[in-house]
Design a protein around this motif. Structure first.
Motif, short mmCIF file in Angstrom:
data_model
loop_
_atom_site.label_atom_id
_atom_site.label_comp_id
_atom_site.label_asym_id
_atom_site.label_seq_id
_atom_site.Cartn_x
_atom_site.Cartn_y
_atom_site.Cartn_z
N ALA A 1 0.83 -1.21 0.00
CA ALA A 1 0.00 0.00 0.00
C ALA A 1 0.86 1.25 0.00
O ALA A 1 0.57 2.22 -0.71
N GLY A 2 1.95 1.25 0.76
CA GLY A 2 2.85 2.40 0.80
C GLY A 2 3.52 2.68 -0.53
O GLY A 2 3.74 3.83 -0.90
N ARG A 3 3.84 1.63 -1.27
CA ARG A 3 4.47 1.82 -2.58
C ARG A 3 3.50 2.34 -3.62
O ARG A 3 3.88 3.00 -4.57
N LEU A 4 2.21 2.05 -3.45
CA LEU A 4 1.20 2.50 -4.41
C LEU A 4 0.60 3.86 -4.05
O LEU A 4 0.04 4.53 -4.90
N ASP A 5 0.72 4.24 -2.80
CA ASP A 5 0.16 5.52 -2.35
C ASP A 5 0.92 6.68 -3.00
O ASP A 5 2.14 6.73 -2.96
N GLY A 6 0.21 7.57 -3.63
CA GLY A 6 0.83 8.74 -4.23
C GLY A 6 1.33 8.55 -5.64
O GLY A 6 1.96 9.46 -6.21
N VAL A 7 1.09 7.39 -6.25
CA VAL A 7 1.50 7.18 -7.64
C VAL A 7 0.57 7.98 -8.54
O VAL A 7 -0.65 7.91 -8.42
N ALA A 8 1.14 8.75 -9.44
CA ALA A 8 0.37 9.66 -10.30
C ALA A 8 -0.39 8.91 -11.40
O ALA A 8 0.08 7.88 -11.89
N PRO A 9 -1.56 9.45 -11.80
CA PRO A 9 -2.28 8.86 -12.94
C PRO A 9 -1.39 8.89 -14.19
O PRO A 9 -0.67 9.85 -14.42
N GLY A 10 -1.43 7.83 -14.97
CA GLY A 10 -0.62 7.73 -16.17
C GLY A 10 0.71 7.03 -15.94
O GLY A 10 1.36 6.63 -16.90
N SER A 11 1.11 6.89 -14.68
CA SER A 11 2.35 6.17 -14.38
C SER A 11 2.17 4.68 -14.64
O SER A 11 1.06 4.16 -14.60
N THR A 12 3.26 4.00 -14.88
CA THR A 12 3.24 2.56 -15.05
C THR A 12 3.92 1.93 -13.85
O THR A 12 5.01 2.33 -13.47
N VAL A 13 3.24 0.95 -13.25
CA VAL A 13 3.76 0.27 -12.07
C VAL A 13 3.78 -1.23 -12.36
O VAL A 13 2.79 -1.77 -12.85
N ARG A 14 4.90 -1.86 -12.07
CA ARG A 14 4.97 -3.32 -12.22
C ARG A 14 4.42 -3.95 -10.95
O ARG A 14 5.01 -3.82 -9.88
N MET A 15 3.28 -4.61 -11.08
CA MET A 15 2.67 -5.23 -9.90
C MET A 15 1.97 -6.52 -10.27
O MET A 15 1.63 -6.76 -11.42
N GLU A 16 1.77 -7.33 -9.25
CA GLU A 16 1.06 -8.59 -9.40
C GLU A 16 -0.30 -8.43 -8.75
O GLU A 16 -0.40 -7.99 -7.60
N LEU A 17 -1.34 -8.75 -9.49
CA LEU A 17 -2.71 -8.67 -8.97
C LEU A 17 -3.26 -10.07 -8.76
O LEU A 17 -3.02 -10.97 -9.56
N SER A 18 -4.01 -10.22 -7.67
CA SER A 18 -4.70 -11.47 -7.38
C SER A 18 -6.18 -11.17 -7.20
O SER A 18 -6.52 -10.11 -6.67
N PRO A 19 -7.06 -12.07 -7.61
CA PRO A 19 -8.49 -11.83 -7.40
C PRO A 19 -8.80 -11.68 -5.91
O PRO A 19 -8.23 -12.40 -5.08
N ALA A 20 -9.68 -10.73 -5.58
CA ALA A 20 -10.08 -10.54 -4.18
C ALA A 20 -10.90 -11.74 -3.72
O ALA A 20 -11.54 -12.42 -4.52
N ALA A 21 -10.88 -11.99 -2.42
CA ALA A 21 -11.56 -13.15 -1.85
C ALA A 21 -13.06 -13.14 -2.13
O ALA A 21 -13.67 -14.18 -2.35
N ASP A 22 -13.67 -11.95 -2.16
CA ASP A 22 -15.12 -11.87 -2.38
C ASP A 22 -15.49 -11.86 -3.86
O ASP A 22 -16.65 -11.80 -4.22
N GLY A 23 -14.48 -11.89 -4.73
CA GLY A 23 -14.73 -11.92 -6.17
C GLY A 23 -14.98 -10.56 -6.79
O GLY A 23 -15.22 -10.45 -7.98
N GLU A 24 -14.91 -9.51 -6.00
CA GLU A 24 -15.14 -8.14 -6.48
C GLU A 24 -13.81 -7.40 -6.55
O GLU A 24 -13.32 -6.90 -5.54
N GLY A 25 -13.19 -7.34 -7.70
CA GLY A 25 -11.95 -6.60 -7.88
C GLY A 25 -10.72 -7.46 -7.62
O GLY A 25 -10.78 -8.69 -7.60
#
Length: 94
Positions: free
Chosen positions: A56-80
């Motif tokens: 969360a700290g690494r993503l906080d304050g990242v500007a729109p349009g920036s590119t971030v290398r990250m890994e996403l996992s499906p949320a436990a509730d299936g929403e997002g």
């Protein structure tokens, strides 16, 4: 089942896409901890949380349009999605 077989099965179930990928920030993380990102294939995904405070700290304050290398996992509730990892080497917003 060996760990090799299990990893192969997981990759097949994920459509062959696992690991950290570059995502473009569409809407930055707000006070709610949610953000919208665009995948390399142009699909928008809503990030509803982070695995831990370091991510969360690494993503906080990242500007729109920036590119971030990250890994996403499906949320436990299936929403997002949940941001599981953030790696260095993204591109700044132009």
């Amino acid at each position: 089942m060996s760990t090799t077989e299990m990893r192969t099965t997981d990759v097949e179930a994920a459509g062959g896409e696992t690991g950290a990928r570059p995502h473009r920030i569409v809407n930055p993380m707000g006070a709610t901890g949610r953000m919208t990102v665009e995948t390399p294939k142009g699909t928008e995904r809503t990030v509803v949380g982070c695995l831990d405070g370091l991510v969360a700290g690494r993503l906080d304050g990242v500007a729109p349009g920036s590119t971030v290398r990250m890994e996403l996992s499906p949320a436990a509730d299936g929403e997002g999605y949940v941001a599981a990892r953030v790696l260095p080497g993204g591109l700044p917003a132009l």
